[in-house]
Enzyme design. Structure first.
Site, short mmCIF file in Angstrom:
data_model
loop_
_atom_site.label_atom_id
_atom_site.label_comp_id
_atom_site.label_asym_id
_atom_site.label_seq_id
_atom_site.Cartn_x
_atom_site.Cartn_y
_atom_site.Cartn_z
CB SER A 146 -0.91 0.03 1.23
OG SER A 146 -1.56 1.29 1.36
CE1 TYR A 161 -3.80 -1.85 5.14
CE2 TYR A 161 -3.21 0.39 4.53
CZ TYR A 161 -3.65 -0.87 4.18
OH TYR A 161 -3.94 -1.15 2.86
CD GLU A 244 12.02 -3.32 -9.12
OE1 GLU A 244 11.52 -2.19 -8.91
OE2 GLU A 244 13.22 -3.57 -8.95
#
Length: 255
Positions: A146, A161, A244
């Site tokens: 994220s 998170y 990556e």
């Protein structure tokens, strides 16, 4: 002509039951391109609907009830999938959860809850599936990170998170290094603001407009934006890409 094809490939996608979620769209895109997709989630009803939808469109789909935080259940279900279909070529660790709790208000129970699903679940699935991928000398793993793990939140994800998603990215890089000699790649995608059911419940229309002003392309991302990128990374065409982290955020975070 460039074409992504998953004929004769078996893909396992976690967290795939949500109607408007990234996981279900990933399953759609892989099935559309020939993969046999195995959808997993704790939501049995949602899984049944998702599988039927893919089958109605001519795709090949099955499902397993799976709590990614349960090590024994993970090991058992992965073994059953391999027994039934002979292999798992592609693993998409999509299952995740977020909370907007401020750092001073996070209790240990909530911290563990966020880490167990986002990080420990990714570890459990990856470790177990790798045993079978290594035997075949082939595998594609794509983990969901994220933008919060890179910039430290800023929208609605709490510090727990952000920490969990940053851990997913570091874990993926280490897996990529270890598994490269066995024909296995491991990459992370880092979505920014995506219009899923999770964000829909946390963002008002006014808040969405404010956030869009910080996105150079001028819109909130879609689940398809994420799924298309994952489909490429999961394909044979991406054999030279591993370790990556791919940003999918419309330019809201550029590094």
């Amino acid at each position: 002509m460039f074409k992504v094809n998953f004929d004769n490939r078996v893909a396992l996608i976690t967290g795939a039951a949500s109607e408007k979620g990234i996981g279900r769209e990933i399953a759609r895109q892989l099935a559309k391109r020939g993969a046999l997709v195995v959808l997993s989630d704790i939501n049995e009803e949602g899984l049944a609907v998702a599988v039927q939808e893919i089958q109605d469109l001519g795709g090949k789909a099955a499902s397993v009830i799976l709590n990614v935080t349960d090590r024994n259940q993970v090991n058992q279900q992965v073994a059953e999938i391999v027994k039934e279909y002979g292999k798992i070529d592609i693993l998409i660790n999509n299952a995740g959860v977020t909370r907007p709790t401020r750092v001073l208000d996070i209790e240990e129970k909530e911290w563990d809850f966020i880490f167990d699903i986002n990080m420990k679940g990714t570890f459990f699935l990856t470790q177990e599936v790798l045993r079978y991928m290594k035997e075949k000398n082939y595998g594609r793993i794509v983990n969901l990170g994220s933008v919060s793990g890179k910039r430290g939140g800023g929208i609605f994800g709490g510090s727990h998170y952000s920490a969990a998603k940053a851990a997913v990215t570091g874990f993926s890089k280490a897996v990529a290094r270890e598994m490269a000699p066995f024909g296995i790649t491991c990459n992370t995608v880092e979505p920014g603001l995506i219009g899923t059911e999770i964000t829909g419940g946390l963002l008002t229309e006014e808040k969405k407009e404010v956030l869009k002003n910080d996105i150079p392309v001028g819109r909130i991302g879609t689940v398809a934006d994420v799924a298309y990128t994952i489909a490429f990374l999961a394909s044979e065409n991406a054999s030279y890409i591993t370790g990556e982290e791919i940003d999918i955020n419309g330019g809201s975070h550029i590094d």
